[in-house]
Design an enzyme around this catalytic site. Structure first.
Site, PDB file in Angstrom:
ATOM      1  N   GLU A   1      20.220 -43.802  21.217  1.00  0.00           N
ATOM      2  CA  GLU A   1      21.101 -42.818  20.600  1.00  0.00           C
ATOM      3  C   GLU A   1      21.161 -41.538  21.427  1.00  0.00           C
ATOM      4  OE1 GLU A   1      20.178 -43.246  15.932  1.00  0.00           O
ATOM      5  OE2 GLU A   1      18.486 -42.788  17.230  1.00  0.00           O
TER       6      GLU A   1
ATOM      7  N   LYS B   1      -2.052 -32.363   9.867  1.00  0.00           N
ATOM      8  CA  LYS B   1      -2.579 -31.105   9.320  1.00  0.00           C
ATOM      9  C   LYS B   1      -4.105 -31.064   9.347  1.00  0.00           C
ATOM     10  CE  LYS B   1       1.473 -30.033   6.507  1.00  0.00           C
ATOM     11  NZ  LYS B   1       1.945 -29.017   7.486  1.00  0.00           N
TER      12      LYS B   1
ATOM     13  N   ASN C   1      14.146 -35.247   7.303  1.00  0.00           N
ATOM     14  CA  ASN C   1      15.382 -35.172   8.082  1.00  0.00           C
ATOM     15  C   ASN C   1      16.395 -36.246   7.688  1.00  0.00           C
ATOM     16  OD1 ASN C   1      14.231 -33.088   9.599  1.00  0.00           O
ATOM     17  ND2 ASN C   1      13.381 -34.520  11.081  1.00  0.00           N
TER      18      ASN C   1
ATOM     19  N   GLY D   1      19.010 -43.335  12.940  1.00  0.00           N
ATOM     20  CA  GLY D   1      19.342 -44.669  13.424  1.00  0.00           C
ATOM     21  C   GLY D   1      18.178 -45.627  13.435  1.00  0.00           C
TER      22      GLY D   1
ATOM     23  N   SER E   1       9.027 -35.626  19.387  1.00  0.00           N
ATOM     24  CA  SER E   1       8.004 -35.354  20.388  1.00  0.00           C
ATOM     25  C   SER E   1       7.187 -36.592  20.726  1.00  0.00           C
ATOM     26  CB  SER E   1       7.072 -34.252  19.876  1.00  0.00           C
ATOM     27  OG  SER E   1       7.797 -33.098  19.536  1.00  0.00           O
ATOM     28  N   VAL E   2       6.836 -37.373  19.702  1.00  0.00           N
ATOM     29  CA  VAL E   2       5.974 -38.525  19.937  1.00  0.00           C
ATOM     30  C   VAL E   2       6.709 -39.589  20.747  1.00  0.00           C
ATOM     31  CG1 VAL E   2       4.677 -40.374  18.836  1.00  0.00           C
ATOM     32  CG2 VAL E   2       4.623 -38.079  17.867  1.00  0.00           C
TER      33      VAL E   2
ATOM     34  N   ILE F   1      14.560 -39.774  18.395  1.00  0.00           N
ATOM     35  CA  ILE F   1      14.364 -38.363  18.715  1.00  0.00           C
ATOM     36  C   ILE F   1      12.999 -37.916  18.225  1.00  0.00           C
ATOM     37  CG2 ILE F   1      15.364 -37.476  16.581  1.00  0.00           C
ATOM     38  CD1 ILE F   1      16.123 -36.053  20.031  1.00  0.00           C
TER      39      ILE F   1
END
Length: 500
Positions: free
Chosen positions: A290, A404, A380, A384, A268-269, A266
């Protein structure tokens, strides 16, 4: 009788419909809950909301076990209400993250394939209430899940009590998409009979002992949309590097243009990397992952992916409207399974997956940190990624080389927390390039990572560190007193760039 009762086809359960507040009142201080939900999809909503309301007038704490992260602000609201004592196995909410890092909440971070094994073996707290979102309950007593399976089936089997939230907003066309398989106890189980991504090996729903069903609650709240950002110039460049690596694998004869079943973590990248496949020459692909994100359905729409297996569907608002509004076009191309099956080490190795996951940072030898900012603050969780990294045909980790605005380098001398050791990582990719680490000794890895993955603003600084480390000798040379100097400088001076 209200038409919504057609969702309760087991007639003997129709008399157990109650309000969410009444059902939540049975949950007492110190209990353990097994909540459905995996990456903001198919999560229990009504009962957690009722518990949060109750917390305004009553003090109590519960343990919360899930499949992965929850949507609908459930993790946020429960954290802010102070009702969570222990949480596992994954979360992705800023409010909950703050509670974990302040020590106000306990968090057990572990591989997503293992929660079911722990529950089955009785090594963690027994589940007092399983709270499961469903499309319907069949005549023969099966719960039909919605947009995720996660750990729902093992929760239902082992919980003392079951509360079912029937969500009227979820498309009934989801019935028939799920494949629920129970492997059985360790030491007593047979080989899992799955040899192809599209194999069906279980039932269309979760069998439930009707005597354990304490309550049924109706809801109409849709899943939260994905928070994944669209790709940018850097992630598109990273996707290009990964495509070039895959092309080299095809040229070598190790892969064909069908590649191998794809897993993408999961984020964005990883989602952007999958998007890069849409305009590529690769075709007739499969996904065994997943989560099915926007990019997977875009690949299906483009005719690039012929079948996809996962544990949940997590989509942006626009994609959710398109996919769920035309779900008959996808029903025969996807399967949703329990996470102990999607993440099963034996199946990952058997199917020979190409696994793409996101790193927070990695070091010059290929150790990857997926979870802890500066080594101590939980982000987070491992999710998995470890299930796949150790067992995939190709274990690939992607990250931007800096964060950043450049005050942080994502490639460091020594990872401050190691979730995936150098032994489990095959390829590392940044927008600078990629390094294929397979078959390389530690001293062979470092120059490749420096030249192809480190951002130019940090390259000389990394070379200087490694040159000094070589003077110390060793299989994996390090200057121990300086190994975390970049992180210390960030903490003290606001940047990883060291002064001359």
């Amino acid at each position: 009788m209200d038409n919504k009762f057609h969702r309760i086809k087991a007639i003997e359960l129709q008399g157990r419909v109650v309000s969410a507040d009444e059902a939540a009142s049975w949950i007492k201080d110190g209990m353990t809950l097994g909540l459905s939900g995996f990456t903001r999809a198919g999560d229990a909503k009504a009962i957690p909301y009722a518990l949060v309301r109750r917390a305004k007038t009553e003090q109590f704490k519960v343990n919360v076990f899930t499949g992965a992260s929850l949507g609908s602000d459930v993790d946020k609201l429960m954290a802010e209400a102070g009702i969570v004592h222990k949480r596992l196995p994954f979360q992705a909410d800023p409010a909950m993250r703050r509670k974990i890092n302040s020590g106000d909440m306990l968090f057990v971070d572990h591989h997503l394939s293992q929660t079911a094994e722990w529950i089955r073996a009785g090594v963690i707290e027994p589940i007092d209430f399983a709270v499961i979102e469903a499309l319907e309950i069949t005549e023969d007593g099966m719960i039909i899940p919605t947009t995720s399976v996660g750990n729902s089936s093992v929760f239902v089997k082992h919980a003392k009590n079951v509360i079912i939230e029937i969500n009227l907003s979820q498309p009934e066309l989801f019935k028939g998409v799920h494949d629920i398989y129970e492997p059985g106890k360790q030491g007593q189980r047979s080989p899992i009979p799955l040899t192809h991504v599209s194999d069906r090996i279980g039932t269309i729903g979760i069998p439930v002992d009707l005597e354990k069903v304490r309550a049924i609650v109706f809801t109409e709240q849709e899943d939260s949309p994905s928070t994944i950002l669209q790709s940018d110039a850097e992630t598109e460049v990273m996707a290009g590097h990964l495509l070039n690596f895959l092309r080299a694998e095809v040229a070598s004869g190790r892969l064909t243009n069908q590649l191998a079943p794809l897993q993408s973590g999961i984020g964005s990248v990883a989602n952007a990397v999958l998007h890069g496949l849409i305009d590529s020459e690769f075709e007739d692909m499969e996904v065994y992952s997943e989560v099915l994100q926007d990019a997977v359905f875009d690949l299906i729409d483009a005719g690039k992916v012929k079948f996809a297996s996962a544990s949940s569907i997590t989509l942006s608002k626009e994609k959710m409207e398109q996919v769920f509004g035309n779900f008959e076009e996808y029903r025969d191309k996807i399967i949703l399974r329990p996470q102990e099956i999607t993440n099963h080490p034996g199946l990952i190795r058997r199917l020979g997956l190409i696994s793409i996951n996101t790193a927070l940072e990695f070091d010059i030898y290929g150790n990857v940190n997926s979870t802890h900012v500066s080594g101590t603050k939980m982000m987070n969780g491992i999710g998995g990624s470890g299930d796949f990294a150790r067992n995939a045909r190709l274990s690939i980790f992607v990250t931007k080389s800096i964060a950043k605005g450049g005050i942080i380098s994502s490639v460091v001398p020594f990872a401050t927390h190691v979730d995936h050791t150098e032994h489990d990582v095959d390829i590392v990719v940044t927008e600078q390039g990629y390094a294929d680490l397979r078959g390389l000794a530690p001293r062979e890895r470092v120059p490749l990572i420096i030249e192809h993955c480190v951002h130019p603003m940090y390259r000389d600084q990394m070379r200087s560190y490694y040159e000094e480390a070589l003077l110390r000798g060793g299989q994996t040379p390090h200057v121990l007193e300086k190994a975390f100097s970049w992180h210390a400088n960030l903490a003290n001076n606001g940047t990883m760039l060291l002064s001359e």
